[in-house]
Design a protein around this motif. Structure first.
Motif, PDB file in Angstrom:
ATOM      1  N   CYS A  12       0.853  -1.413   0.110  1.00 23.31           N
ATOM      2  CA  CYS A  12       0.030  -0.001   0.122  1.00 23.31           C
ATOM      3  C   CYS A  12       0.779   1.314  -0.150  1.00 23.31           C
ATOM      4  CB  CYS A  12      -1.093   0.104   1.074  1.00 23.31           C
ATOM      5  SG  CYS A  12      -2.113  -1.124   1.247  1.00 23.31           S
ATOM      6  N   ILE A  13       2.179   1.234   0.123  1.00 21.62           N
ATOM      7  CA  ILE A  13       2.798   2.274   0.267  1.00 21.62           C
ATOM      8  C   ILE A  13       2.948   3.003  -0.977  1.00 21.62           C
ATOM      9  CG2 ILE A  13       5.386   3.020   0.613  1.00 21.62           C
ATOM     10  CD1 ILE A  13       5.758   0.708   2.599  1.00 21.62           C
ATOM     11  N   PRO A  14       3.112   2.437  -2.051  1.00 20.40           N
ATOM     12  CA  PRO A  14       3.154   3.397  -3.378  1.00 20.40           C
ATOM     13  C   PRO A  14       1.657   4.144  -3.551  1.00 20.40           C
ATOM     14  CG  PRO A  14       3.986   1.179  -4.020  1.00 20.40           C
ATOM     15  CD  PRO A  14       3.382   1.175  -2.520  1.00 20.40           C
ATOM     16  N   TYR A  15       0.580   3.523  -3.180  1.00 13.94           N
ATOM     17  CA  TYR A  15      -0.675   4.088  -3.313  1.00 13.94           C
ATOM     18  C   TYR A  15      -0.730   5.148  -2.350  1.00 13.94           C
ATOM     19  CZ  TYR A  15      -5.780   4.624  -3.457  1.00 13.94           C
ATOM     20  OH  TYR A  15      -7.052   4.872  -3.666  1.00 13.94           O
ATOM     21  N   ALA A  16      -0.207   4.956  -1.262  1.00 15.30           N
ATOM     22  CA  ALA A  16      -0.465   6.057  -0.072  1.00 15.30           C
ATOM     23  C   ALA A  16       0.380   7.202  -0.467  1.00 15.30           C
ATOM     24  CB  ALA A  16      -0.050   5.478   1.233  1.00 15.30           C
ATOM     25  N   ALA A  17       1.682   6.968  -0.977  1.00 18.88           N
ATOM     26  CA  ALA A  17       2.401   8.137  -1.449  1.00 18.88           C
ATOM     27  C   ALA A  17       1.986   8.813  -2.539  1.00 18.88           C
ATOM     28  CB  ALA A  17       3.853   7.540  -1.902  1.00 18.88           C
ATOM     29  N   PHE A  18       1.050   8.387  -3.298  1.00 15.22           N
ATOM     30  CA  PHE A  18       0.369   8.847  -4.507  1.00 15.22           C
ATOM     31  C   PHE A  18      -0.550   9.806  -3.766  1.00 15.22           C
ATOM     32  CE2 PHE A  18      -2.876   9.348  -7.600  1.00 15.22           C
ATOM     33  CZ  PHE A  18      -2.078   9.659  -8.799  1.00 15.22           C
ATOM     34  N   LEU A  19      -1.437   9.370  -2.995  1.00 10.28           N
ATOM     35  CA  LEU A  19      -2.342  10.039  -2.335  1.00 10.28           C
ATOM     36  C   LEU A  19      -2.135  11.325  -1.832  1.00 10.28           C
ATOM     37  CD1 LEU A  19      -4.814   7.272  -0.932  1.00 10.28           C
ATOM     38  CD2 LEU A  19      -5.167   8.768  -2.940  1.00 10.28           C
ATOM     39  N   ILE A  20      -0.748  11.124  -1.021  1.00  6.92           N
ATOM     40  CA  ILE A  20      -0.359  12.029  -0.273  1.00  6.92           C
ATOM     41  C   ILE A  20       0.041  13.218  -1.048  1.00  6.92           C
ATOM     42  CG2 ILE A  20       1.509  12.954   1.593  1.00  6.92           C
ATOM     43  CD1 ILE A  20       1.031  10.147   2.718  1.00  6.92           C
ATOM     44  N   LEU A  21       0.965  12.810  -2.116  1.00  4.11           N
ATOM     45  CA  LEU A  21       1.603  13.908  -2.951  1.00  4.11           C
ATOM     46  C   LEU A  21       0.442  14.484  -3.992  1.00  4.11           C
ATOM     47  CD1 LEU A  21       4.747  11.759  -3.828  1.00  4.11           C
ATOM     48  CD2 LEU A  21       4.649  13.822  -2.237  1.00  4.11           C
ATOM     49  N   PHE A  22      -0.315  14.009  -4.338  1.00  3.75           N
ATOM     50  CA  PHE A  22      -1.016  14.477  -5.354  1.00  3.75           C
ATOM     51  C   PHE A  22      -2.619  14.585  -5.107  1.00  3.75           C
ATOM     52  CE2 PHE A  22       2.295  12.037  -7.482  1.00  3.75           C
ATOM     53  CZ  PHE A  22       2.781  13.059  -8.238  1.00  3.75           C
ATOM     54  N   VAL A  23      -3.090  14.229  -4.267  1.00  4.64           N
ATOM     55  CA  VAL A  23      -4.305  14.417  -3.586  1.00  4.64           C
ATOM     56  C   VAL A  23      -4.442  15.338  -2.308  1.00  4.64           C
ATOM     57  CG1 VAL A  23      -6.690  13.362  -2.837  1.00  4.64           C
ATOM     58  CG2 VAL A  23      -5.310  12.330  -4.745  1.00  4.64           C
ATOM     59  N   ILE A  24      -3.844  14.789  -1.206  1.00  2.00           N
ATOM     60  CA  ILE A  24      -4.012  15.248   0.066  1.00  2.00           C
ATOM     61  C   ILE A  24      -3.377  16.925   0.050  1.00  2.00           C
ATOM     62  CG2 ILE A  24      -3.402  15.164   2.397  1.00  2.00           C
ATOM     63  CD1 ILE A  24      -4.074  12.262   2.266  1.00  2.00           C
ATOM     64  N   ALA A  25      -1.965  16.667  -0.212  1.00  2.00           N
ATOM     65  CA  ALA A  25      -1.138  17.782  -0.465  1.00  2.00           C
ATOM     66  C   ALA A  25      -1.911  19.122  -1.197  1.00  2.00           C
ATOM     67  CB  ALA A  25       0.285  17.537  -0.689  1.00  2.00           C
ATOM     68  N   PRO A  26      -2.244  18.874  -2.562  1.00  2.00           N
ATOM     69  CA  PRO A  26      -2.848  19.862  -3.216  1.00  2.00           C
ATOM     70  C   PRO A  26      -4.127  20.440  -2.602  1.00  2.00           C
ATOM     71  CG  PRO A  26      -2.190  18.188  -4.529  1.00  2.00           C
ATOM     72  CD  PRO A  26      -2.111  17.655  -3.387  1.00  2.00           C
ATOM     73  N   LEU A  27      -4.903  19.630  -1.803  1.00  2.00           N
ATOM     74  CA  LEU A  27      -6.073  19.991  -1.095  1.00  2.00           C
ATOM     75  C   LEU A  27      -5.846  20.845   0.077  1.00  2.00           C
ATOM     76  CD1 LEU A  27      -9.257  19.655  -0.934  1.00  2.00           C
ATOM     77  CD2 LEU A  27      -8.879  17.742   0.578  1.00  2.00           C
ATOM     78  N   PHE A  28      -4.711  20.501   0.931  1.00  2.00           N
ATOM     79  CA  PHE A  28      -4.488  21.397   1.949  1.00  2.00           C
ATOM     80  C   PHE A  28      -3.931  22.815   1.402  1.00  2.00           C
ATOM     81  CE2 PHE A  28      -3.961  17.866   4.673  1.00  2.00           C
ATOM     82  CZ  PHE A  28      -4.597  18.318   5.744  1.00  2.00           C
ATOM     83  N   VAL A  29      -3.289  22.765  -0.088  1.00  2.00           N
ATOM     84  CA  VAL A  29      -2.948  24.244  -0.395  1.00  2.00           C
ATOM     85  C   VAL A  29      -4.021  25.153  -0.892  1.00  2.00           C
ATOM     86  CG1 VAL A  29      -1.697  25.166  -2.466  1.00  2.00           C
ATOM     87  CG2 VAL A  29      -0.709  23.296  -1.461  1.00  2.00           C
ATOM     88  N   ILE A  30      -5.207  24.340  -1.420  1.00  2.00           N
ATOM     89  CA  ILE A  30      -6.286  24.939  -1.749  1.00  2.00           C
ATOM     90  C   ILE A  30      -7.063  25.409  -0.536  1.00  2.00           C
ATOM     91  CG2 ILE A  30      -8.755  24.543  -2.460  1.00  2.00           C
ATOM     92  CD1 ILE A  30      -7.709  22.639  -4.500  1.00  2.00           C
ATOM     93  N   VAL A  31      -7.205  24.826   0.678  1.00  2.00           N
ATOM     94  CA  VAL A  31      -7.669  25.226   1.784  1.00  2.00           C
ATOM     95  C   VAL A  31      -6.991  26.341   2.436  1.00  2.00           C
ATOM     96  CG1 VAL A  31      -8.101  24.495   4.182  1.00  2.00           C
ATOM     97  CG2 VAL A  31      -8.845  22.842   2.305  1.00  2.00           C
ATOM     98  N   TYR A  32      -5.548  26.327   2.415  1.00  2.00           N
ATOM     99  CA  TYR A  32      -4.797  27.411   2.957  1.00  2.00           C
ATOM    100  C   TYR A  32      -4.971  28.679   2.135  1.00  2.00           C
ATOM    101  CZ  TYR A  32      -0.634  30.306   3.443  1.00  2.00           C
ATOM    102  OH  TYR A  32       0.467  31.489   3.606  1.00  2.00           O
ATOM    103  N   TYR A  33      -5.021  28.618   0.716  1.00  2.00           N
ATOM    104  CA  TYR A  33      -5.184  30.001   0.088  1.00  2.00           C
ATOM    105  C   TYR A  33      -6.587  30.445   0.249  1.00  2.00           C
ATOM    106  CZ  TYR A  33      -0.723  29.991  -2.235  1.00  2.00           C
ATOM    107  OH  TYR A  33       0.634  30.072  -2.509  1.00  2.00           O
ATOM    108  N   ALA A  34      -7.670  29.579   0.398  1.00  2.00           N
ATOM    109  CA  ALA A  34      -9.073  29.984   0.558  1.00  2.00           C
ATOM    110  C   ALA A  34      -9.399  30.577   1.844  1.00  2.00           C
ATOM    111  CB  ALA A  34     -10.087  28.638   0.624  1.00  2.00           C
ATOM    112  N   PHE A  35      -8.436  30.319   2.750  1.00  2.00           N
ATOM    113  CA  PHE A  35      -9.039  30.986   4.172  1.00  2.00           C
ATOM    114  C   PHE A  35      -7.715  31.962   4.622  1.00  2.00           C
ATOM    115  CE2 PHE A  35     -11.749  27.261   4.307  1.00  2.00           C
ATOM    116  CZ  PHE A  35     -12.839  27.990   4.744  1.00  2.00           C
ATOM    117  N   THR A  36      -6.999  32.556   3.676  1.00  2.00           N
ATOM    118  CA  THR A  36      -5.923  33.520   4.004  1.00  2.00           C
ATOM    119  C   THR A  36      -5.987  34.790   2.859  1.00  2.00           C
ATOM    120  OG1 THR A  36      -4.526  32.243   2.524  1.00  2.00           O
ATOM    121  CG2 THR A  36      -4.241  31.918   4.828  1.00  2.00           C
TER     122      THR A  36
END
Length: 265
Positions: A12-36
């Motif tokens: 599951c490590i490759p799948y988890a790394a893909f989710l973190i890099l290309f799904v969760i991290a961009p989502l955090f960037v969107i949330v950060y800019y949305a509330f700043t």
């Protein structure tokens, strides 16, 4: 020499790394800019401005209306088509299905450009009917996404249920209304989800037809083009919440329908 062994958790490590890099991290960037704001300070002003602006609310309502009409038109065309292909005894039905899916293999820009030329030949001035042409363009683009899940759902119907309803005295219309249609609800929900959500943001069709800026996707693009990442991220986040709500509602209806079918059986 010891052999290398991999556990299931390690796979599951490759799948988890893909989710973190290309799904969760961009989502955090969107949330950060949305509330700043532009200075990186936390604020709710972007959120308040979105619901206080008649421009953004009007664009949201227009986008939803366009997506809803497009979904209904696709459903009205796709259901009879999928029903005929799936339930008929045509020997070449797979070839006919391929003809409906074939436009998806052609370049998107080429398809919309060809459609624009046809509409210009018929109407003369395509900018005179922006909503109608937008629905035509969206329907042309997303119709295969409605046909495929409906075809799959109708193809898997148990013929014994239809025969049992006919043996109990139901005519063809009653069999369709009380058996076929309820059993095809999962395909309907899947197709509506695949058409409704993308058509709310697919501004390329509108831009190529008559350079419109009425849809949410083009509004987001205009903010990012102006380097206003904060408002652009906020609108993206609002759309993400809408998509999440629609997905939860459709999944709940699908689960209820599956439970009802199980209880009846």
């Amino acid at each position: 020499m010891r052999k290398l062994r991999f556990s299931r958790s390690q796979l599951c490590i490759p799948y988890a790394a893909f989710l973190i890099l290309f799904v969760i991290a961009p989502l955090f960037v969107i949330v950060y800019y949305a509330f700043t704001n532009g200075q990186g300070q936390f604020t709710f002003s972007n959120f308040l401005n979105f619901f206080a602006s008649t421009n953004t609310l009007g664009t949201l309502l227009y986008s939803f209306a366009l997506a809803a009409v497009t979904t209904l038109v696709c459903l009205a065309i796709a259901y009879p088509t999928a029903y005929i292909l799936a339930r008929s005894g045509l020997k070449k039905k797979y070839v006919l299905l391929m003809l409906f899916v074939l436009p998806m293999w052609i370049n998107f820009t080429l398809r919309i450009t060809a459609l624009k030329e046809i509409l210009s030949l018929i109407e003369g001035n395509i900018s005179a009917y922006p909503f109608l042409n937008s629905v035509i363009g969206m329907t042309y683009d997303f119709l295969p996404f409605m046909i495929l899940p409906l075809y799959t759902s109708l193809l898997k119907l148990d013929n014994s249920l239809l025969e049992a309803a006919a043996d109990l005295g139901a005519d063809k219309f009653t069999v369709f209304l009380r058996v076929t249609l309820p059993l095809s609800v999962p395909g309907i929900i899947s197709g509506m989800t695949m058409v409704l959500l993308p058509s709310m943001t697919n501004y390329v069709v509108l831009d190529m037809l008559y350079n419109s800026t009425y849809i949410m996707g083009s509004l987001i693009g205009s903010y990012f083009s102006a380097y206003d990442w904060n408002n652009g991220s906020l609108i993206s986040l609002v759309l993400l919440v809408i998509i999440l709500i629609v997905t939860l509602v459709t999944n709940r209806f699908s689960d209820k329908d599956a439970g009802a079918r199980g209880a009846v059986l």
